[in-house]
Design a protein around this motif. Structure first.
Motif, PDB file in Angstrom:
ATOM      1  N   ALA A  44      -3.750  -2.884  -9.573  1.00 42.16           N
ATOM      2  CA  ALA A  44      -2.549  -2.740 -10.403  1.00 42.16           C
ATOM      3  C   ALA A  44      -1.297  -3.088  -9.601  1.00 42.16           C
ATOM      4  CB  ALA A  44      -2.452  -1.317 -10.949  1.00 42.16           C
ATOM      5  N   MET A  45      -1.264  -2.651  -8.337  1.00 46.10           N
ATOM      6  CA  MET A  45      -0.119  -2.966  -7.484  1.00 46.10           C
ATOM      7  C   MET A  45      -0.042  -4.464  -7.246  1.00 46.10           C
ATOM      8  SD  MET A  45       2.233  -1.107  -5.995  1.00 46.10           S
ATOM      9  CE  MET A  45       3.623  -2.183  -6.088  1.00 46.10           C
ATOM     10  N   GLY A  46      -1.189  -5.100  -7.027  1.00 40.79           N
ATOM     11  CA  GLY A  46      -1.223  -6.550  -6.824  1.00 40.79           C
ATOM     12  C   GLY A  46      -0.679  -7.309  -8.021  1.00 40.79           C
ATOM     13  N   MET A 100       1.368   6.052  -7.305  1.00 42.89           N
ATOM     14  CA  MET A 100       0.052   6.447  -7.796  1.00 42.89           C
ATOM     15  C   MET A 100      -0.692   5.293  -8.482  1.00 42.89           C
ATOM     16  SD  MET A 100      -0.008   9.879  -7.383  1.00 42.89           S
ATOM     17  CE  MET A 100       1.205  11.084  -6.985  1.00 42.89           C
ATOM     18  N   ARG A 101      -0.572   4.111  -7.916  1.00 42.33           N
ATOM     19  CA  ARG A 101      -1.239   2.931  -8.468  1.00 42.33           C
ATOM     20  C   ARG A 101      -2.409   2.531  -7.587  1.00 42.33           C
ATOM     21  NH1 ARG A 101       0.807  -0.351 -11.949  1.00 42.33           N
ATOM     22  NH2 ARG A 101       2.760   0.119 -12.951  1.00 42.33           N
ATOM     23  N   ASP A 102      -3.406   1.918  -8.202  1.00 48.84           N
ATOM     24  CA  ASP A 102      -4.495   1.394  -7.388  1.00 48.84           C
ATOM     25  C   ASP A 102      -4.104   0.005  -6.890  1.00 48.84           C
ATOM     26  OD1 ASP A 102      -5.214  -0.596  -9.375  1.00 48.84           O
ATOM     27  OD2 ASP A 102      -6.385   0.927 -10.408  1.00 48.84           O
ATOM     28  N   ARG A 103      -4.891  -0.531  -5.964  1.00 50.29           N
ATOM     29  CA  ARG A 103      -4.558  -1.814  -5.314  1.00 50.29           C
ATOM     30  C   ARG A 103      -4.436  -2.955  -6.317  1.00 50.29           C
ATOM     31  NH1 ARG A 103      -7.514  -2.761   0.303  1.00 50.29           N
ATOM     32  NH2 ARG A 103      -5.450  -2.766   1.171  1.00 50.29           N
ATOM     33  N   ILE A 115       3.138  -6.856  -8.191  1.00 50.27           N
ATOM     34  CA  ILE A 115       3.816  -7.674  -7.177  1.00 50.27           C
ATOM     35  C   ILE A 115       3.795  -9.146  -7.573  1.00 50.27           C
ATOM     36  CG2 ILE A 115       3.638  -8.500  -4.785  1.00 50.27           C
ATOM     37  CD1 ILE A 115       2.849  -5.581  -4.077  1.00 50.27           C
ATOM     38  N   GLU A 116       2.662  -9.623  -8.066  1.00 53.73           N
ATOM     39  CA  GLU A 116       2.577 -11.017  -8.531  1.00 53.73           C
ATOM     40  C   GLU A 116       3.661 -11.302  -9.574  1.00 53.73           C
ATOM     41  OE1 GLU A 116       0.809 -13.731  -7.728  1.00 53.73           O
ATOM     42  OE2 GLU A 116      -0.122 -12.629  -6.084  1.00 53.73           O
ATOM     43  N   GLN A 117       3.788 -10.387 -10.505  1.00 52.67           N
ATOM     44  CA  GLN A 117       4.781 -10.536 -11.574  1.00 52.67           C
ATOM     45  C   GLN A 117       6.201 -10.569 -10.997  1.00 52.67           C
ATOM     46  OE1 GLN A 117       4.921  -7.165 -14.300  1.00 52.67           O
ATOM     47  NE2 GLN A 117       4.785  -8.603 -16.011  1.00 52.67           N
ATOM     48  N   MET A 118       6.479  -9.693 -10.063  1.00 48.27           N
ATOM     49  CA  MET A 118       7.819  -9.629  -9.489  1.00 48.27           C
ATOM     50  C   MET A 118       8.110 -10.839  -8.606  1.00 48.27           C
ATOM     51  SD  MET A 118       8.204  -5.543  -8.872  1.00 48.27           S
ATOM     52  CE  MET A 118       9.990  -5.593  -8.681  1.00 48.27           C
ATOM     53  N   VAL A 119       7.102 -11.352  -7.905  1.00 45.01           N
ATOM     54  CA  VAL A 119       7.260 -12.577  -7.115  1.00 45.01           C
ATOM     55  C   VAL A 119       7.527 -13.753  -8.063  1.00 45.01           C
ATOM     56  CG1 VAL A 119       6.028 -14.243  -5.657  1.00 45.01           C
ATOM     57  CG2 VAL A 119       5.937 -11.801  -5.108  1.00 45.01           C
ATOM     58  N   ALA A 120       6.787 -13.820  -9.168  1.00 48.16           N
ATOM     59  CA  ALA A 120       6.958 -14.897 -10.148  1.00 48.16           C
ATOM     60  C   ALA A 120       8.353 -14.893 -10.757  1.00 48.16           C
ATOM     61  CB  ALA A 120       5.903 -14.789 -11.247  1.00 48.16           C
ATOM     62  N   SER A 167       0.825  -1.215   0.000  1.00 40.03           N
ATOM     63  CA  SER A 167       0.000   0.000   0.000  1.00 40.03           C
ATOM     64  C   SER A 167       0.862   1.269   0.000  1.00 40.03           C
ATOM     65  CB  SER A 167      -0.952   0.010   1.192  1.00 40.03           C
ATOM     66  OG  SER A 167      -0.226  -0.062   2.413  1.00 40.03           O
ATOM     67  N   VAL A 168       2.003   1.212   0.659  1.00 43.39           N
ATOM     68  CA  VAL A 168       2.904   2.367   0.686  1.00 43.39           C
ATOM     69  C   VAL A 168       3.488   2.589  -0.709  1.00 43.39           C
ATOM     70  CG1 VAL A 168       5.056   3.294   1.657  1.00 43.39           C
ATOM     71  CG2 VAL A 168       3.434   2.064   3.129  1.00 43.39           C
TER      72      VAL A 168
END
Length: 161
Positions: free
Chosen positions: A82-84, A77-80, A87-92, A70-71
């Motif tokens: 889009a951020m999710g 300036m992303r919504d939840r 993050i999924e992509q970066m975790v993958a 969230s931070v």
């Protein structure tokens, strides 16, 4: 209504952009597109190329272990949703990992992986160089002045949203 030219323009210099000539937003949007394309070329083959937010996320997670999505979303300036997805992509790609917060089981904390930390080192070298090269036609003192103005605008917008 602007006067119509007698013949169609053949070069960009022949074109007046109408009211856009006097708007910061037009120039910021178009420069963003151009600088993003150049940055993607510079970072080609790296897991942070193509798209926006990955570099900021990688650097923030590397610098602030345990930072919450969230931070980062607020700062970028992303919504939840889009951020999710980001993050999924970066975790993958094994750049960051998520953990449930020990303070609040509903919250996630983000941590850098070994691969992410190595990529952050590369990014910290490549991104400033790309920026210097891309804007090399602007004298250093004017770049600093523009940076100061844009930094103030960014901070004001982040603080008021």
């Amino acid at each position: 209504m602007p006067k119509q030219p007698s013949k169609p323009p053949t070069t960009p210099q022949d074109i007046n952009l109408d009211v856009l000539e006097g708007t910061l937003s037009f120039y910021i949007r178009t420069i963003n597109i151009a600088v993003s394309r150049d940055l993607d070329t510079c970072l080609e083959g790296l897991d942070v190329a193509k798209g926006t937010g990955k570099i900021t996320t990688l650097l923030l997670v590397d610098s602030y272990p345990g930072i919450r999505p969230s931070v980062i979303a607020h700062l970028t300036m992303r919504d939840r949703s889009a951020m999710g997805r980001l993050i999924e992509q970066m975790v993958a790609h094994d750049l960051i990992r998520r953990e449930v917060s020990s303070e609040d089981s509903r919250a996630q904390e983000l941590y850098i992986t070994e691969a992410g930390a190595a990529l952050a080192v590369k990014i910290r070298e490549l991104v400033p160089k790309q920026s210097r090269d891309f804007f090399s036609f602007i004298p250093d003192d004017e770049q600093q002045q523009l940076m100061d103005i844009l930094r103030r605008a960014y901070r004001r917008i982040v603080e008021t949203t």
